[in-house]
Design a protein around this motif. Structure first.
Motif, PDB file in Angstrom:
ATOM      1  N   GLU A 159     -29.802  48.674  18.999  1.00 41.23           N
ATOM      2  CA  GLU A 159     -29.888  48.788  17.683  1.00 41.23           C
ATOM      3  C   GLU A 159     -28.383  47.788  17.137  1.00 41.23           C
ATOM      4  N   THR A 160     -29.037  47.660  15.581  1.00 43.48           N
ATOM      5  CA  THR A 160     -28.408  46.747  14.759  1.00 43.48           C
ATOM      6  C   THR A 160     -27.867  46.980  13.827  1.00 43.48           C
ATOM      7  N   ASP A 161     -27.053  46.717  12.704  1.00 42.33           N
ATOM      8  CA  ASP A 161     -27.031  45.969  11.186  1.00 42.33           C
ATOM      9  C   ASP A 161     -26.545  44.547  11.097  1.00 42.33           C
ATOM     10  N   LYS A 162     -26.025  43.742  12.122  1.00 37.12           N
ATOM     11  CA  LYS A 162     -26.263  42.564  11.915  1.00 37.12           C
ATOM     12  C   LYS A 162     -26.653  41.527  12.875  1.00 37.12           C
ATOM     13  N   THR A 194     -29.865  39.468   7.873  1.00 38.89           N
ATOM     14  CA  THR A 194     -30.002  40.915   7.621  1.00 38.89           C
ATOM     15  C   THR A 194     -29.295  42.249   7.579  1.00 38.89           C
ATOM     16  N   PRO A 195     -29.417  42.679   5.933  1.00 34.70           N
ATOM     17  CA  PRO A 195     -28.241  43.905   6.253  1.00 34.70           C
ATOM     18  C   PRO A 195     -28.817  45.209   6.681  1.00 34.70           C
ATOM     19  N   ASN A 196     -30.658  44.993   7.342  1.00 35.87           N
ATOM     20  CA  ASN A 196     -31.358  45.676   7.740  1.00 35.87           C
ATOM     21  C   ASN A 196     -31.431  46.455   8.637  1.00 35.87           C
ATOM     22  N   LEU A 197     -31.148  47.331   9.297  1.00 37.36           N
ATOM     23  CA  LEU A 197     -30.887  48.561  10.869  1.00 37.36           C
ATOM     24  C   LEU A 197     -31.852  48.126  11.929  1.00 37.36           C
TER      25      LEU A 197
END
Length: 171
Positions: A47-50, A27-30
């Motif tokens: 927290e991640t965008d990975k 998912t590209p979402n934060l």
């Protein structure tokens, strides 16, 4: 490099269009898990965008965050469960600013074939059960999947009757 397909971003999705067995997607979402103290002070727990998400028929997506997304300590608890698709789950105690909270975070340390990419990734229930932590996808506070067994995150783009509430266990 990930072999999981990339999830669509903010597309309207009906949970009944998700496959069974479930689909693993990057998912590209934060993704954020944020603690709010009684005085309103907020602390980011993770927290991640990975991340990844798992989409299964009749369920909102369940999100998985890499361990390096954590900003607090965790320790294993004795709780385990089993998913017919992903294998045995390990549960964790999270050290939050309000004290330790157990069994609201889980991982698959030895996932089954097809889910190897989430080995060791952590999934948070959308709430700690008392509303002190909240989860967000691209800044949107997520809703909680009904019941206290499944850990899906409900965003405004997710539609359809979802498993977890009263009368849905036989689905």
């Amino acid at each position: 490099m990930s072999t999981a397909p990339l999830a669509p971003r903010h597309a309207i999705e009906d949970v009944w269009s998700y496959p069974r067995p479930p689909l693993l997607q990057r998912t590209p979402n934060l993704l954020q898990v944020i603690w709010t103290a009684p005085d309103g002070t907020q602390t980011v727990l993770a927290e991640t965008d990975k991340g990844y998400r798992v989409c299964e028929t009749s369920h909102p997506p369940t999100y998985y965050l890499p361990r390096d997304a954590l900003r607090v300590a965790i320790d294993k608890t004795g709780k385990t469960s089993f998913c017919e698709w992903k294998g045995g789950a390990t549960y964790w105690k999270v050290d939050t600013p309000g004290g330790a909270i157990g069994n609201r975070v889980w991982s698959y340390e030895k996932p089954t074939r097809g889910f190897e990419e989430i080995k060791g990734y952590l999934s948070f229930y959308a709430s700690d059960g008392q509303g002190r932590w909240k989860c967000f996808v691209d800044g949107e506070e997520v809703g909680v999947q009904e019941g206290d067994f499944y850990g899906g995150w409900v965003t405004k783009n997710i539609t359809g009757k979802m498993k977890g509430g009263p009368g849905t266990w036989g689905w």
